[in-house]
Each structure stands twice: as C-alpha cells, then as structure tokens.
Design a protein around this motif. Sequence first.
Motif, mmCIF file in Angstrom:
data_model
loop_
_atom_site.group_PDB
_atom_site.id
_atom_site.type_symbol
_atom_site.label_atom_id
_atom_site.label_comp_id
_atom_site.label_asym_id
_atom_site.label_seq_id
_atom_site.Cartn_x
_atom_site.Cartn_y
_atom_site.Cartn_z
ATOM 1 N N TRP A 20 0.838 -1.202 0.000
ATOM 2 C CA TRP A 20 0.000 0.000 0.000
ATOM 3 C C TRP A 20 0.871 1.249 0.000
ATOM 4 N N VAL A 21 0.361 2.312 -0.631
ATOM 5 C CA VAL A 21 0.953 3.642 -0.543
ATOM 6 C C VAL A 21 -0.119 4.561 0.025
ATOM 7 N N LEU A 22 0.197 5.253 1.118
ATOM 8 C CA LEU A 22 -0.742 6.203 1.710
ATOM 9 C C LEU A 22 -0.233 7.609 1.469
ATOM 10 N N LEU A 23 -1.113 8.463 0.968
ATOM 11 C CA LEU A 23 -0.797 9.854 0.673
ATOM 12 C C LEU A 23 -1.724 10.737 1.489
ATOM 13 N N SER A 24 -1.206 11.823 2.029
ATOM 14 C CA SER A 24 -2.075 12.753 2.762
ATOM 15 C C SER A 24 -1.903 14.153 2.191
ATOM 16 N N ALA A 25 -3.030 14.847 2.081
ATOM 17 C CA ALA A 25 -3.047 16.185 1.498
ATOM 18 C C ALA A 25 -3.176 17.238 2.592
ATOM 19 N N ASP A 26 -2.874 18.479 2.233
ATOM 20 C CA ASP A 26 -2.960 19.601 3.176
ATOM 21 C C ASP A 26 -4.352 19.750 3.792
ATOM 22 N N ASN A 27 -5.385 19.319 3.076
ATOM 23 C CA ASN A 27 -6.751 19.472 3.564
ATOM 24 C C ASN A 27 -7.212 18.317 4.459
ATOM 25 N N GLY A 28 -6.320 17.379 4.778
ATOM 26 C CA GLY A 28 -6.666 16.272 5.672
ATOM 27 C C GLY A 28 -7.172 15.023 4.971
ATOM 28 N N VAL A 29 -7.211 15.028 3.644
ATOM 29 C CA VAL A 29 -7.659 13.841 2.914
ATOM 30 C C VAL A 29 -6.497 12.861 2.786
ATOM 31 N N VAL A 30 -6.754 11.620 3.189
ATOM 32 C CA VAL A 30 -5.775 10.540 3.083
ATOM 33 C C VAL A 30 -6.263 9.598 1.995
ATOM 34 N N ARG A 31 -5.377 9.211 1.090
ATOM 35 C CA ARG A 31 -5.726 8.299 0.003
ATOM 36 C C ARG A 31 -4.858 7.047 0.103
#
Length: 87
Positions: A20-31
């Motif tokens: 798995w690769v987890l990415l998090s954005a400045d707005n709090g969204v984790v993908r």
Amino acid sequence: MSSCSPAEPLSTAPELRSGWVLLSADNGVVRAVQAADGREVWSFNAGSALSGSPSINGNSVALATLKKSIVLLDLTNGKQLWAVTLD
C-alpha cells in the motif's frame, strides 16, 4: 488511476508498506493506493491536516491531526475504527 489533484498538495511523505501507498493532502484527505498498480482503493477525510505521515501497522492505519485527534482506520477499506481527541 486517481491521484491527488493540484488543489490537494501533499502534506507529508508517502507511507509505503505491505503493498500500500498512503498519501495525505494539506486538507486532511488521506488516500490509499495499491503499490502494484497505482489504483486508489479508498480515501478518508480526517477533518484537519495531519501532523505527520500516516502509519501502517498490520491491517490498521493510524493518523494524528493538527487538531490533536488520533484516528485508527481499517487499512483494507478506510473505515474509521475509532477516534479520540487529546486535551
């Protein structure tokens, strides 16, 4: 493949573990993206930017937000298992 749009700049380093690769954005969204093919499997809105990279342990993902919340998610589907706000 779905990806974070320019409106969602990455806020922490990606976490790569167990396929798995987890990415998090400045707005709090984790993908969550499958490492093998780049397919996005789920996304979760933590409600605030993260204070560090998501952490994978077994079948769980731990998040800590700038609003002092700790959230535990199921790695396979992104469903919230529990959350607590620290004083």
